[in-house]
Design a protein around this motif. Structure first.
Motif, PDB file in Angstrom:
ATOM      1  N   ARG A 177      49.229  54.998  32.558  1.00 40.33           N
ATOM      2  CA  ARG A 177      49.594  53.811  32.648  1.00 40.33           C
ATOM      3  C   ARG A 177      48.665  52.866  32.780  1.00 40.33           C
ATOM      4  O   ARG A 177      49.065  52.004  33.865  1.00 40.33           O
ATOM      5  CB  ARG A 177      49.700  54.826  34.566  1.00 40.33           C
ATOM      6  N   SER A 178      47.561  52.539  32.740  1.00 41.98           N
ATOM      7  CA  SER A 178      46.722  51.848  32.333  1.00 41.98           C
ATOM      8  C   SER A 178      46.036  51.543  31.975  1.00 41.98           C
ATOM      9  O   SER A 178      45.348  52.244  30.694  1.00 41.98           O
ATOM     10  CB  SER A 178      45.621  51.808  34.308  1.00 41.98           C
ATOM     11  N   SER A 183      51.568  45.082  31.757  1.00 39.10           N
ATOM     12  CA  SER A 183      50.914  45.954  32.761  1.00 39.10           C
ATOM     13  C   SER A 183      51.755  44.931  34.144  1.00 39.10           C
ATOM     14  O   SER A 183      52.033  43.231  34.057  1.00 39.10           O
ATOM     15  CB  SER A 183      49.731  45.759  33.315  1.00 39.10           C
ATOM     16  N   LYS A 184      52.108  45.399  35.000  1.00 43.16           N
ATOM     17  CA  LYS A 184      52.801  44.637  36.594  1.00 43.16           C
ATOM     18  C   LYS A 184      51.526  44.166  37.105  1.00 43.16           C
ATOM     19  O   LYS A 184      51.706  43.134  37.736  1.00 43.16           O
ATOM     20  CB  LYS A 184      53.438  45.874  36.915  1.00 43.16           C
ATOM     21  N   VAL A 185      50.692  44.933  37.127  1.00 43.28           N
ATOM     22  CA  VAL A 185      49.249  44.390  37.840  1.00 43.28           C
ATOM     23  C   VAL A 185      48.507  43.907  37.302  1.00 43.28           C
ATOM     24  O   VAL A 185      48.121  44.799  36.376  1.00 43.28           O
ATOM     25  CB  VAL A 185      49.089  45.380  38.896  1.00 43.28           C
ATOM     26  N   ASP A 235      49.454  49.716  35.552  1.00 46.15           N
ATOM     27  CA  ASP A 235      51.698  50.096  35.659  1.00 46.15           C
ATOM     28  C   ASP A 235      51.839  49.527  34.556  1.00 46.15           C
ATOM     29  O   ASP A 235      52.686  47.993  34.758  1.00 46.15           O
ATOM     30  CB  ASP A 235      51.965  49.070  36.647  1.00 46.15           C
ATOM     31  N   LEU A 236      51.717  49.635  33.083  1.00 37.93           N
ATOM     32  CA  LEU A 236      51.758  49.554  32.095  1.00 37.93           C
ATOM     33  C   LEU A 236      53.353  49.350  31.442  1.00 37.93           C
ATOM     34  O   LEU A 236      53.892  50.288  32.123  1.00 37.93           O
ATOM     35  CB  LEU A 236      51.216  49.834  30.526  1.00 37.93           C
ATOM     36  N   GLU A 267      36.348  55.037  31.421  1.00 36.49           N
ATOM     37  CA  GLU A 267      36.351  55.558  33.524  1.00 36.49           C
ATOM     38  C   GLU A 267      38.092  55.706  33.556  1.00 36.49           C
ATOM     39  O   GLU A 267      38.456  55.188  33.080  1.00 36.49           O
ATOM     40  CB  GLU A 267      36.039  54.437  34.107  1.00 36.49           C
ATOM     41  N   GLU A 268      37.885  56.801  34.158  1.00 38.90           N
ATOM     42  CA  GLU A 268      39.177  57.285  35.251  1.00 38.90           C
ATOM     43  C   GLU A 268      39.200  56.422  36.279  1.00 38.90           C
ATOM     44  O   GLU A 268      37.725  56.037  37.062  1.00 38.90           O
ATOM     45  CB  GLU A 268      39.151  58.185  35.372  1.00 38.90           C
ATOM     46  N   HIS A 269      40.344  55.952  36.259  1.00 39.56           N
ATOM     47  CA  HIS A 269      40.552  55.163  37.519  1.00 39.56           C
ATOM     48  C   HIS A 269      41.577  56.280  37.898  1.00 39.56           C
ATOM     49  O   HIS A 269      42.979  55.842  37.994  1.00 39.56           O
ATOM     50  CB  HIS A 269      40.882  53.632  37.014  1.00 39.56           C
ATOM     51  N   HIS A 270      41.185  55.636  39.931  1.00 39.00           N
ATOM     52  CA  HIS A 270      42.467  56.350  40.532  1.00 39.00           C
ATOM     53  C   HIS A 270      42.355  55.241  41.429  1.00 39.00           C
ATOM     54  O   HIS A 270      41.968  54.495  42.064  1.00 39.00           O
ATOM     55  CB  HIS A 270      41.636  57.411  40.876  1.00 39.00           C
TER      56      HIS A 270
END
Length: 143
Positions: free
Chosen positions: A35-36, A61-63, A101-102, A138-141
């Motif tokens: 999603r990112s 992306s939305k953001v 938020d792809l 990198e993981e993004h939360h």
């Protein structure tokens, strides 16, 4: 001389402005279920006054947020300072534009349109190809 004075004043104002150039932009291709993603580039200020990257938008992306990775942890930052006469590299493990938020899956070779917002220089449009990244993203939360 009087006729030239307004022109000289305008020239002086123009020379005192930042002059932003974006090079080597690319966006990381991610798996279809992701999603990112992230965008990377070199931002060069060829002017003699500093500027700040204060925002971004993307067509995929939305953001879009400005992030920095420090000590293996990612965090959002309000801006990136682009000093006069200097370059700032956005790269994996450092500053980057987080695309959250792809809207659709990414595919290597596609072009992504990014609109970068600078404090003084205004909007700068950039076309960036999607590429396979070097190393693990990198993981993004998101909280």
């Amino acid at each position: 001389m009087r006729r030239f004075l307004p022109s000289l004043i305008l020239l002086g104002v123009a020379l005192a402005q930042p002059k932003i150039e974006v090079k080597d932009a690319w966006v990381r291709e991610v798996p279809p279920n992701s999603r990112s993603s992230a965008a990377y580039m070199v931002i060069e200020n060829q002017g003699n006054e500093p500027d700040k990257l204060i925002g971004a938008k993307s067509d995929i992306s939305k953001v879009a947020e400005i992030h920095e990775t420090v000590g293996g942890k990612m965090r959002r930052v309000k801006y990136i300072e682009i000093p006069a006469g200097k370059k700032v590299e956005l790269k994996p493990g450092g500053y980057h534009i987080m695309l959250i938020d792809l809207k659709k899956p990414t595919k290597e070779g596609q072009q992504v349109e990014l609109v970068l917002q600078f404090e003084k220089s205004g909007q700068v449009k950039v076309n960036a190809p999607l590429k396979k990244g070097i190393g693990k993203m990198e993981e993004h939360h998101h909280h």
